[in-house]
Write a protein that holds these residues in place. Structure first.
Motif, PDB file in Angstrom:
ATOM      1  N   PRO A  20       0.847  -1.201   0.000  1.00  0.00           N
ATOM      2  CA  PRO A  20       0.000   0.000   0.000  1.00  0.00           C
ATOM      3  C   PRO A  20       0.880   1.248   0.000  1.00  0.00           C
ATOM      4  O   PRO A  20       1.905   1.299   0.678  1.00  0.00           O
ATOM      5  N   GLY A  21       0.511   2.227  -0.799  1.00  0.00           N
ATOM      6  CA  GLY A  21       1.305   3.450  -0.925  1.00  0.00           C
ATOM      7  C   GLY A  21       2.168   3.481  -2.173  1.00  0.00           C
ATOM      8  O   GLY A  21       2.652   4.533  -2.565  1.00  0.00           O
ATOM      9  N   ASP A  22       2.382   2.313  -2.808  1.00  0.00           N
ATOM     10  CA  ASP A  22       3.131   2.293  -4.063  1.00  0.00           C
ATOM     11  C   ASP A  22       2.337   3.026  -5.135  1.00  0.00           C
ATOM     12  O   ASP A  22       1.113   3.089  -5.091  1.00  0.00           O
ATOM     13  N   LYS A  23       3.031   3.570  -6.091  1.00  0.00           N
ATOM     14  CA  LYS A  23       2.386   4.274  -7.201  1.00  0.00           C
ATOM     15  C   LYS A  23       2.204   3.310  -8.360  1.00  0.00           C
ATOM     16  O   LYS A  23       2.975   2.383  -8.549  1.00  0.00           O
ATOM     17  N   MET A  24       1.187   3.581  -9.151  1.00  0.00           N
ATOM     18  CA  MET A  24       0.896   2.758 -10.311  1.00  0.00           C
ATOM     19  C   MET A  24       0.619   3.691 -11.484  1.00  0.00           C
ATOM     20  O   MET A  24      -0.186   4.612 -11.372  1.00  0.00           O
ATOM     21  N   LEU A  25       1.327   3.495 -12.585  1.00  0.00           N
ATOM     22  CA  LEU A  25       1.121   4.294 -13.784  1.00  0.00           C
ATOM     23  C   LEU A  25       0.385   3.444 -14.814  1.00  0.00           C
ATOM     24  O   LEU A  25       0.807   2.334 -15.123  1.00  0.00           O
TER      25      LEU A  25
END
Length: 132
Positions: A20-25
């Protein structure tokens, strides 16, 4: 905030793991008619390349249902305004995960703390020679 779910087989076991908190493009394979869609009419004349930046809320491990069919792992993430969901449902996406820097910051904090104590105690913490 709005949420979305993406099914990706095996993503729960990915290394490094998705936190949780990771970024996703998310990048659609093709340009989308975003500007016209936001103005309220759907025209395919003007298409824009877009990149959606989302944040991972959590991952859910897939399982088998009662019929023996495999349910894929899922990633729950923040999403755009719900008005844009129908526009993006018809496009395939390229997905890229960017790890959060929280784990890195915690490791640096631990190393900083470790450098403040006596070397003999630090060595005993890292490489214990006695059983507890």
């Amino acid at each position: 905030p709005h949420r979305a779910t993406i099914e990706i087989p095996g993503i729960h076991d990915a290394r490094p793991s998705i936190q949780p908190g990771d970024k996703m493009l998310l990048r659609p394979h093709y340009p989308v008619p975003l500007a016209n869609y936001l103005k309220g009419f759907q025209s395919n004349q003007q298409r824009d390349r877009v990149e959606i930046r989302a944040e991972v809320i959590r991952t859910v491990r897939g399982r088998s249902n009662r019929k023996g069919e495999r349910i894929n792992d899922r990633v729950i993430l923040t999403w755009l305004d719900s008005k844009l969901v129908p526009l993006f449902q018809s496009f395939p996406f390229n997905v890229r995960f960017i790890p959060s820097n929280i784990v890195h910051q915690r490791c640096l904090a631990a190393l900083t703390w470790l450098s403040t104590i006596k070397p003999a105690i630090a060595k005993e913490l890292l490489y214990p020679t006695k059983e507890p």
